[in-house]
Design an enzyme around this catalytic site. Structure first.
Site, PDB file in Angstrom:
ATOM      1  N   ASP A  75       0.860  -1.188   0.000  1.00  0.00           N
ATOM      2  CA  ASP A  75       0.000   0.000   0.000  1.00  0.00           C
ATOM      3  C   ASP A  75       0.889   1.229   0.000  1.00  0.00           C
ATOM      4  O   ASP A  75       1.986   1.222   0.578  1.00  0.00           O
ATOM      5  CB  ASP A  75      -0.908   0.007   1.233  1.00  0.00           C
ATOM      6  CG  ASP A  75      -2.001  -1.042   1.167  1.00  0.00           C
ATOM      7  OD1 ASP A  75      -2.331  -1.471   0.050  1.00  0.00           O
ATOM      8  OD2 ASP A  75      -2.526  -1.420   2.225  1.00  0.00           O
ATOM      9  N   ASP A 105      -7.044  -1.460  -4.402  1.00  0.00           N
ATOM     10  CA  ASP A 105      -8.125  -1.147  -3.462  1.00  0.00           C
ATOM     11  C   ASP A 105      -9.103  -0.154  -4.083  1.00  0.00           C
ATOM     12  O   ASP A 105     -10.327  -0.304  -3.954  1.00  0.00           O
ATOM     13  CB  ASP A 105      -7.552  -0.548  -2.176  1.00  0.00           C
ATOM     14  CG  ASP A 105      -6.674  -1.527  -1.419  1.00  0.00           C
ATOM     15  OD1 ASP A 105      -6.860  -2.748  -1.584  1.00  0.00           O
ATOM     16  OD2 ASP A 105      -5.797  -1.069  -0.662  1.00  0.00           O
TER      17      ASP A 105
END
Length: 203
Positions: free
Chosen positions: A143, A162
């Protein structure tokens, strides 16, 4: 040949052939092509992040509205339920299988886009879980996007996969709310067709 029921002004019910319709075209290619593009963008972005942002201070963009910083997530999207990596890996595999099997009967462009975003995002994070450290099925997802704070204090740090999953989910919810089916028709159209097929025909 399909027929439709028509009622004349004198009350007589007759059968009339439906006008020819254009055959539906499957949106499987659109789904798979867009999913591949989402996956490619996600993979490339993660490779760049790992190569350039590892062991560095967060990169500040847009006057502090966005920060780029590398983290590893063993939970679901947006760092939810960290530690349940194997569970979310199996869920991602199931999602991929269901969407691929659905592609063959998909004729709605909107649903093709929605499912492609979910499929591409699920595959992107699944690849991290399978191939990254510390072990297969337990890998940490890369991330790197943080909003308004460099360390995810305002909003959990996330990645392009995401974002694609969330956008696909929102679009799918809108389509479902509007009654759009996978074949491109709406629920009320199917109900009208069913009522016409069941209407009595006069002698």
């Amino acid at each position: 040949m399909a027929v439709r029921v028509a009622r004349r002004e004198d009350g007589v019910v007759t059968e009339q052939p439906d006008p020819p319709t254009r055959p539906h075209r499957s949106r499987a290619r659109l789904l798979l092509g867009l999913a591949a593009a989402v996956l490619a963008l996600d993979v490339v972005s993660k490779l760049l992040v790992v190569a350039t942002l590892s062991d560095r201070e967060p990169l500040r963009l847009l006057d502090g509205a966005v920060y780029l910083t590398e983290t590893r997530n063993t939970g679901a999207a947006f760092s939810f339920a960290e530690g349940a990596t194997v569970v979310f890996t199996l869920i991602a595999v199931a999602v991929v299988v269901v969407i691929v099997r659905t592609a063959r009967r998909l004729f709605s462009t909107g649903w093709a886009v929605a499912l492609a975003l979910v499929l591409g995002g699920a595959l992107g994070n699944l690849m991290d879980r399978v191939f990254r450290d510390p072990a297969p099925l337990r890998g940490g997802v890369v991330d790197f996007i943080s909003l308004f704070d460099p360390y995810g204090q305002v909003w959990p740090i996330f990645n392009l996969a995401d974002s694609a999953i969330v956008c696909g989910g929102v679009l799918g919810a809108v389509l479902a709310f509007r009654g759009v089916e996978f074949d491109g028709r709406r629920n009320r159209e199917q109900a009208a067709d069913g009522a016409a097929d069941s209407a009595p025909v006069g002698d």
